[in-house]
Design an enzyme around this catalytic site. Structure first.
Site, PDB file in Angstrom:
ATOM      1  N   HIS A  69       0.812  -1.210   0.000  1.00  0.00           N
ATOM      2  CA  HIS A  69       0.000   0.000   0.000  1.00  0.00           C
ATOM      3  C   HIS A  69       0.847   1.263   0.000  1.00  0.00           C
ATOM      4  O   HIS A  69       0.374   2.326  -0.388  1.00  0.00           O
ATOM      5  CB  HIS A  69      -0.925   0.021   1.216  1.00  0.00           C
ATOM      6  N   HIS A  99       6.346   7.115   5.750  1.00  0.00           N
ATOM      7  CA  HIS A  99       5.965   6.441   4.523  1.00  0.00           C
ATOM      8  C   HIS A  99       5.556   7.496   3.496  1.00  0.00           C
ATOM      9  O   HIS A  99       5.540   8.699   3.800  1.00  0.00           O
ATOM     10  CB  HIS A  99       4.824   5.445   4.770  1.00  0.00           C
ATOM     11  N   HIS A 151       3.213   8.811  -0.186  1.00  0.00           N
ATOM     12  CA  HIS A 151       2.033   8.743  -1.045  1.00  0.00           C
ATOM     13  C   HIS A 151       2.327   9.506  -2.334  1.00  0.00           C
ATOM     14  O   HIS A 151       2.910  10.602  -2.298  1.00  0.00           O
ATOM     15  CB  HIS A 151       0.819   9.364  -0.352  1.00  0.00           C
ATOM     16  N   HIS A 171       4.742  11.114   5.084  1.00  0.00           N
ATOM     17  CA  HIS A 171       4.044  11.200   6.363  1.00  0.00           C
ATOM     18  C   HIS A 171       4.948  10.632   7.450  1.00  0.00           C
ATOM     19  O   HIS A 171       5.313   9.449   7.399  1.00  0.00           O
ATOM     20  CB  HIS A 171       2.735  10.411   6.329  1.00  0.00           C
ATOM     21  N   THR A 221      -5.241   8.326   7.063  1.00  0.00           N
ATOM     22  CA  THR A 221      -5.713   8.383   5.676  1.00  0.00           C
ATOM     23  C   THR A 221      -5.895   6.995   5.066  1.00  0.00           C
ATOM     24  O   THR A 221      -6.138   6.871   3.867  1.00  0.00           O
ATOM     25  CB  THR A 221      -4.762   9.212   4.790  1.00  0.00           C
ATOM     26  N   THR A 222      -5.784   5.965   5.881  1.00  0.00           N
ATOM     27  CA  THR A 222      -6.103   4.592   5.482  1.00  0.00           C
ATOM     28  C   THR A 222      -7.004   3.991   6.549  1.00  0.00           C
ATOM     29  O   THR A 222      -7.065   4.497   7.681  1.00  0.00           O
ATOM     30  CB  THR A 222      -4.837   3.726   5.338  1.00  0.00           C
TER      31      THR A 222
END
Length: 251
Positions: free
Chosen positions: A87, A112, A114, A131, A198-199
């Site tokens: 992810h 991590h 995005h 993030h 956000t997940t």
């Protein structure tokens, strides 16, 4: 209360009682029937993804000027592992690094990425967002968001991508010690608001601190990340509703 669970080589933050690790990370996606529009109905524990009123990310616009506290960063240099968890690409950080704001100390757990960015500024996104996830002694979360524009290469990203696993659910040790300070801009002015993960499970009550000054990455570095994941991993912009989106005054 929040706690950490480790699976697929990934240390992730889950709310107590959210469910099995497999259900948390094996089911959601970013497109089709498993995409963000469906997260809230995929598990009884994920309903906040649909019903929450303080969800992230947001478009940082119509800002309220405020005298925001200075953020104090104390990030150490460590060896670390880098994980492609299917992810995102995530680096688990060793204990000992902290961020302090408003008299509260948060420990850096992991960072991590995005692509494209999850947060927008005045309706505009950028190709990459980092993030940096922190947790205080009571389990409260604070996430520092850093935006990257496509211009010149980033030295820390070079080190990370050199060891980045090309396939999902793979882990590698980084070839060099790193410091997350390399993900922070020189100007530490920021936007601030109360949001969520956000997940899934999209838990709310997360303190978001989004750096105003972007860093840079090269087009090649962006493409390397995109190839490793194979899809865009950004959640769409969520309504601000009645929240105040704060802008550090005079910085």
């Amino acid at each position: 209360m929040m706690r950490r669970r480790t699976f697929f080589g990934c240390t992730c933050l889950l709310a107590t009682g959210v469910g099995t690790a497999r259900g948390q990370h094996a089911e959601f996606g970013y497109a089709g029937a498993k995409g963000p529009a469906h997260w809230g109905g995929m598990s009884e524990h994920w309903s906040t993804c649909s019903t929450g009123r303080n969800q992230s990310p947001v478009d940082l616009t119509r800002l309220v000027d405020a005298n925001l506290a200075t953020i104090e960063f104390d990030y150490r240099t460590f060896g670390a592992d880098i994980i492609n968890n299917g992810h995102t690409v995530q680096v688990n950080y060793q204990p000992g690094s902290t961020m302090r704001v408003d008299g509260r100390t948060f420990k850096l757990l992991q960072f991590h990425f995005h692509s494209p960015s999850e947060h927008h500024i005045d309706g505009r996104d950028v190709p990459l967002e980092a993030h940096l996830v922190h947790q205080d002694e009571h389990g409260n979360l604070a996430v520092v968001g850093v935006l990257f524009e496509a211009r010149t290469p980033n030295d820390l990203i070079n080190l990370l991508w050199a060891s980045m696993p090309a396939g999902a659910n793979q882990r590698r040790m980084l070839g060099n010690n790193i410091s997350a300070m390399g993900l922070l801009p020189a100007n530490r002015s920021y936007f601030r608001y109360s949001g969520s993960l956000t997940t899934p499970p999209c838990s709310e009550g997360v303190l978001w601190l989004v750096m105003k000054e972007p860093l840079t990455v090269s087009s090649e570095q962006i493409q390397t990340f995109e190839r490793a994941l194979g899809f865009a991993n950004n959640r769409p912009i969520q309504p601000a509703n009645a929240r105040a989106l704060l802008n550090a005054r005079g910085r």
